[in-house]
Design a protein around this motif. Structure first.
Motif, mmCIF file in Angstrom:
data_model
loop_
_atom_site.group_PDB
_atom_site.id
_atom_site.type_symbol
_atom_site.label_atom_id
_atom_site.label_comp_id
_atom_site.label_asym_id
_atom_site.label_seq_id
_atom_site.Cartn_x
_atom_site.Cartn_y
_atom_site.Cartn_z
ATOM 1 N N LEU A 129 7.689 -2.470 9.258
ATOM 2 C CA LEU A 129 7.906 -3.715 9.995
ATOM 3 C C LEU A 129 6.839 -3.910 11.067
ATOM 4 N N GLU A 130 6.514 -2.839 11.787
ATOM 5 C CA GLU A 130 5.497 -2.911 12.819
ATOM 6 C C GLU A 130 4.124 -3.177 12.198
ATOM 7 N N HIS A 131 3.874 -2.533 11.074
ATOM 8 C CA HIS A 131 2.599 -2.716 10.365
ATOM 9 C C HIS A 131 2.427 -4.170 9.919
ATOM 10 N N MET A 132 3.461 -4.743 9.340
ATOM 11 C CA MET A 132 3.374 -6.130 8.875
ATOM 12 C C MET A 132 3.222 -7.091 10.047
ATOM 13 N N LYS A 133 3.903 -6.804 11.138
ATOM 14 C CA LYS A 133 3.769 -7.644 12.333
ATOM 15 C C LYS A 133 2.325 -7.634 12.832
ATOM 16 N N ASN A 134 1.705 -6.461 12.828
ATOM 17 C CA ASN A 134 0.323 -6.352 13.279
ATOM 18 C C ASN A 134 -0.637 -7.039 12.308
ATOM 19 N N GLU A 135 -0.323 -6.993 11.026
ATOM 20 C CA GLU A 135 -1.149 -7.714 10.065
ATOM 21 C C GLU A 135 -1.103 -9.219 10.334
ATOM 22 N N LEU A 164 -14.407 -4.672 14.786
ATOM 23 C CA LEU A 164 -15.105 -4.259 13.583
ATOM 24 C C LEU A 164 -14.402 -3.120 12.842
ATOM 25 N N LYS A 165 -13.597 -2.341 13.530
ATOM 26 C CA LYS A 165 -12.914 -1.211 12.903
ATOM 27 C C LYS A 165 -11.441 -1.486 12.624
ATOM 28 N N ILE A 166 -11.024 -2.724 12.780
ATOM 29 C CA ILE A 166 -9.627 -3.079 12.558
ATOM 30 C C ILE A 166 -9.173 -2.707 11.154
ATOM 31 N N ILE A 167 -9.968 -3.045 10.169
ATOM 32 C CA ILE A 167 -9.571 -2.838 8.772
ATOM 33 C C ILE A 167 -9.319 -1.366 8.499
ATOM 34 N N ASP A 168 -10.174 -0.494 9.020
ATOM 35 C CA ASP A 168 -10.012 0.940 8.797
ATOM 36 C C ASP A 168 -8.672 1.446 9.321
ATOM 37 N N SER A 169 -8.241 0.921 10.458
ATOM 38 C CA SER A 169 -6.970 1.374 11.033
ATOM 39 C C SER A 169 -5.794 0.988 10.155
ATOM 40 N N PHE A 170 -5.867 -0.176 9.513
ATOM 41 C CA PHE A 170 -4.785 -0.590 8.620
ATOM 42 C C PHE A 170 -4.784 0.243 7.340
ATOM 43 N N GLU A 171 -5.942 0.634 6.874
ATOM 44 C CA GLU A 171 -6.022 1.517 5.708
ATOM 45 C C GLU A 171 -5.377 2.863 6.019
ATOM 46 N N ASP A 172 -5.601 3.371 7.223
ATOM 47 C CA ASP A 172 -4.998 4.648 7.622
ATOM 48 C C ASP A 172 -3.475 4.553 7.642
ATOM 49 N N GLU A 173 -2.954 3.441 8.123
ATOM 50 C CA GLU A 173 -1.506 3.253 8.159
ATOM 51 C C GLU A 173 -0.935 3.170 6.741
ATOM 52 N N HIS A 174 -1.662 2.526 5.845
ATOM 53 C CA HIS A 174 -1.219 2.451 4.450
ATOM 54 C C HIS A 174 -1.056 3.844 3.858
ATOM 55 N N TYR A 175 -2.019 4.694 4.129
ATOM 56 C CA TYR A 175 -1.976 6.061 3.593
ATOM 57 C C TYR A 175 -0.737 6.797 4.103
ATOM 58 N N LYS A 176 -0.465 6.673 5.379
ATOM 59 C CA LYS A 176 0.692 7.349 5.974
ATOM 60 C C LYS A 176 1.998 6.854 5.361
ATOM 61 N N ILE A 177 2.120 5.541 5.184
ATOM 62 C CA ILE A 177 3.336 4.956 4.612
ATOM 63 C C ILE A 177 3.515 5.391 3.169
ATOM 64 N N ARG A 178 2.433 5.395 2.387
ATOM 65 C CA ARG A 178 2.537 5.806 0.988
ATOM 66 C C ARG A 178 2.913 7.275 0.863
ATOM 67 N N LYS A 179 2.403 8.122 1.742
ATOM 68 C CA LYS A 179 2.752 9.540 1.700
ATOM 69 C C LYS A 179 4.247 9.728 1.948
ATOM 70 N N THR A 180 4.809 8.927 2.833
ATOM 71 C CA THR A 180 6.246 9.007 3.088
ATOM 72 C C THR A 180 7.039 8.610 1.858
ATOM 73 N N PHE A 181 6.610 7.527 1.191
ATOM 74 C CA PHE A 181 7.335 7.097 -0.003
ATOM 75 C C PHE A 181 7.134 8.053 -1.169
ATOM 76 N N GLN A 182 6.023 8.740 -1.217
ATOM 77 C CA GLN A 182 5.852 9.786 -2.221
ATOM 78 C C GLN A 182 6.887 10.886 -2.016
ATOM 79 N N LYS A 183 7.123 11.217 -0.763
ATOM 80 C CA LYS A 183 8.105 12.253 -0.456
ATOM 81 C C LYS A 183 9.504 11.788 -0.817
ATOM 82 N N ILE A 184 9.828 10.533 -0.513
ATOM 83 C CA ILE A 184 11.129 9.980 -0.876
ATOM 84 C C ILE A 184 11.314 10.002 -2.391
ATOM 85 N N ALA A 185 10.279 9.620 -3.122
ATOM 86 C CA ALA A 185 10.351 9.614 -4.590
ATOM 87 C C ALA A 185 10.585 11.012 -5.128
ATOM 88 N N THR A 186 9.919 11.990 -4.549
ATOM 89 C CA THR A 186 10.100 13.376 -4.998
ATOM 90 C C THR A 186 11.514 13.867 -4.710
#
Length: 245
Positions: A129-135, A164-186
């Motif tokens: 929710l926080e990530h989408m709000k920031n987007e 200039l580095k905004i995009i990189d920070s959002f990519e980092d957040e994506h990685y963190k969120i996906r890792k959490t959902f990988q754990k949930i799936a497992t």
């Protein structure tokens, strides 16, 4: 074989979004593992590459414009992500939070992993929710500004030093969120339903799987389509004043 052996997972999906269903079938997260070689991932996961290639070939049918996200212009992608993907997540996150707690309360003695699943869902839901709000308040307005500046005669009045580095920070957040959902799936055995469970339990796993699928697609569109387009635009706009680094 030659069609896929030297390709990255993300590039295969980028070429045809239909292939994402095949990767999901084999529990290959094409977001997290998108930058890895196809055969390397198959070997690591002990997947018969010939079997998955046959399915990938079958998935390579004509892609309609409404699925060919890579052909969309940047402003249309932004609108689509905001109005479709964000709205879907906002509507379903509260359901996931509610039902994960309810199911954990009912079944944690029989399935103790549900306690961790619930904790992960409660935390990652707020992060999403926080990530989408920031987007919507930072990233998308910034990209729309770049679109306006694309054909401007000068960008000298625009201060880009902090953006200039905004995009990189959002990519980092994506990685963190996906890792959490990988754990949930497992933990949930990739959302396979146990026997003799109530409708709330069934609904939770169905909703989780659907949410996971949509989340992978969302992140794929942003990481592999939106952000590369945005970085090219960013370079084009600020190379005028040599601010891009």
């Amino acid at each position: 074989m030659k069609r896929f052996e030297n390709k990255l997972i993300a590039d295969i999906v980028l070429n045809n979004i239909n292939t994402s269903k095949v990767f999901k079938e084999f529990n290959i997260d094409y977001c997290i593992e998108g930058n890895k070689n196809f055969l390397t991932v198959c070997e690591h996961k002990n997947i018969d590459s010939k079997k998955i290639i046959n399915k990938l070939v079958a998935a390579h049918k004509d892609v309609y414009y409404l699925q060919n996200y890579n052909s969309w212009k940047l402003d249309f992608l932004i609108e689509f992500l905001s109005e479709i993907h964000h709205n879907y997540k906002e509507e379903n996150i509260l359901i996931l939070k509610q039902y994960s707690k309810k199911v954990a309360d009912l079944y944690s003695k029989q399935y103790p992993e549900l306690l961790e699943v619930n904790n992960l869902i409660q935390v990652v839901s707020e992060e999403i929710l926080e990530h989408m709000k920031n987007e919507e308040t930072i990233l998308f307005p910034y990209l729309n500004e770049l679109l306006k500046l694309e054909n401007a005669s000068s960008t000298s009045k625009y201060n880009s030093s902090k953006k200039l580095k905004i995009i990189d920070s959002f990519e980092d957040e994506h990685y963190k969120i996906r890792k959490t959902f990988q754990k949930i799936a497992t933990l949930t055995n990739y959302y396979i339903l146990p026997e003799n469970i109530c409708n709330s339990f069934k609904l939770l796993y169905i909703k989780l799987k659907n949410f996971d699928d949509r989340l992978q697609e969302h992140i794929h569109i942003e990481n592999n389509i939106l952000f590369p387009k945005a970085k090219k635009l960013q370079f084009k706009v600020f190379s005028k004043k040599k601010e891009y680094s």
